[in-house]
Design a protein around this motif. Structure first.
Motif, short mmCIF file in Angstrom:
data_model
loop_
_atom_site.label_atom_id
_atom_site.label_comp_id
_atom_site.label_asym_id
_atom_site.label_seq_id
_atom_site.Cartn_x
_atom_site.Cartn_y
_atom_site.Cartn_z
N LEU A 11 0.66 -1.11 -0.13
CA LEU A 11 0.37 -0.03 -0.29
C LEU A 11 0.87 1.09 0.12
N LYS A 12 2.28 1.25 0.75
CA LYS A 12 2.96 1.91 0.93
C LYS A 12 3.18 2.69 -0.47
N ARG A 13 4.13 1.36 -1.58
CA ARG A 13 4.67 2.22 -2.52
C ARG A 13 3.16 2.80 -3.64
N PHE A 14 2.40 2.81 -2.98
CA PHE A 14 0.59 4.10 -4.33
C PHE A 14 0.62 4.77 -3.26
N GLY A 15 1.36 5.25 -1.79
CA GLY A 15 1.40 6.64 -1.08
C GLY A 15 0.11 6.34 0.17
N THR A 16 -0.80 5.07 0.55
CA THR A 16 -1.33 4.65 0.98
C THR A 16 -0.78 4.42 2.50
N TYR A 17 -0.76 5.31 4.15
CA TYR A 17 -0.69 4.77 4.84
C TYR A 17 -2.14 4.86 5.93
N LEU A 34 -7.07 -1.76 -0.81
CA LEU A 34 -6.48 -3.31 -1.89
C LEU A 34 -7.84 -3.27 -3.19
N ASP A 35 -9.00 -3.28 -2.54
CA ASP A 35 -9.81 -3.33 -3.41
C ASP A 35 -9.59 -2.08 -4.48
N HIS A 36 -9.79 -1.44 -4.10
CA HIS A 36 -9.73 -0.10 -4.74
C HIS A 36 -8.09 -0.29 -5.84
N LEU A 37 -6.99 -0.24 -5.58
CA LEU A 37 -6.09 -0.86 -5.80
C LEU A 37 -6.18 -1.67 -6.93
N HIS A 38 -6.72 -3.56 -6.68
CA HIS A 38 -6.72 -3.36 -7.57
C HIS A 38 -8.31 -3.71 -9.44
N SER A 44 -1.12 -6.19 -9.20
CA SER A 44 -1.17 -7.87 -10.33
C SER A 44 -2.54 -8.39 -9.32
N ASN A 45 -3.93 -8.63 -10.13
CA ASN A 45 -4.07 -10.48 -9.16
C ASN A 45 -3.73 -11.52 -8.43
N LYS A 46 -2.52 -12.31 -8.67
CA LYS A 46 -1.22 -12.46 -7.89
C LYS A 46 -1.24 -11.92 -6.55
N GLU A 47 -0.68 -9.94 -6.60
CA GLU A 47 -0.83 -10.14 -5.40
C GLU A 47 -1.87 -9.59 -4.77
N PHE A 48 -2.84 -8.97 -5.17
CA PHE A 48 -4.16 -9.18 -5.19
C PHE A 48 -4.90 -9.67 -4.19
N VAL A 49 -4.83 -10.91 -4.22
CA VAL A 49 -4.88 -12.57 -3.92
C VAL A 49 -4.53 -13.11 -3.11
N SER A 50 -3.16 -12.76 -2.91
CA SER A 50 -2.10 -12.66 -1.71
C SER A 50 -2.32 -12.10 -0.42
#
Length: 75
Positions: A11-17, A34-38, A44-50
């Motif tokens: 989340l931090k990679r996208f400026g979300t704290y 996370l839902d919003h980023l997806h 990626s789907n892999k990052e999201f599911v994980s």
């Protein structure tokens, strides 16, 4: 992704704290973010599911802690 810290770093990679004040609330807000980023297709789907698996696991742990506290009268 192995733990909550890994999800926070994603989340931090996208400026979300996220810090709401209670760990269970933080986990819930992280799941929403996370839902919003997806939905925006920036992870990626892999990052999201994980990440969702980690958050689900951590949320259950926190729910069990709260249940134990309620069962023992907060002791």
């Amino acid at each position: 992704m192995k733990n909550l810290y890994d999800v926070q770093q994603l989340l931090k990679r996208f400026g979300t704290y996220v810090y709401v004040g209670k760990r269970i609330w933080d986990i819930e807000v992280m799941a929403l973010e996370l839902d919003h980023l997806h939905e925006a297709k920036v992870i990626s789907n892999k990052e999201f599911v994980s990440a969702k698996l980690v958050l689900t696991h951590e949320h259950k742990i926190e729910e069990n802690k709260l249940k134990q506290q309620n069962d023992t009268g907060g002791l």
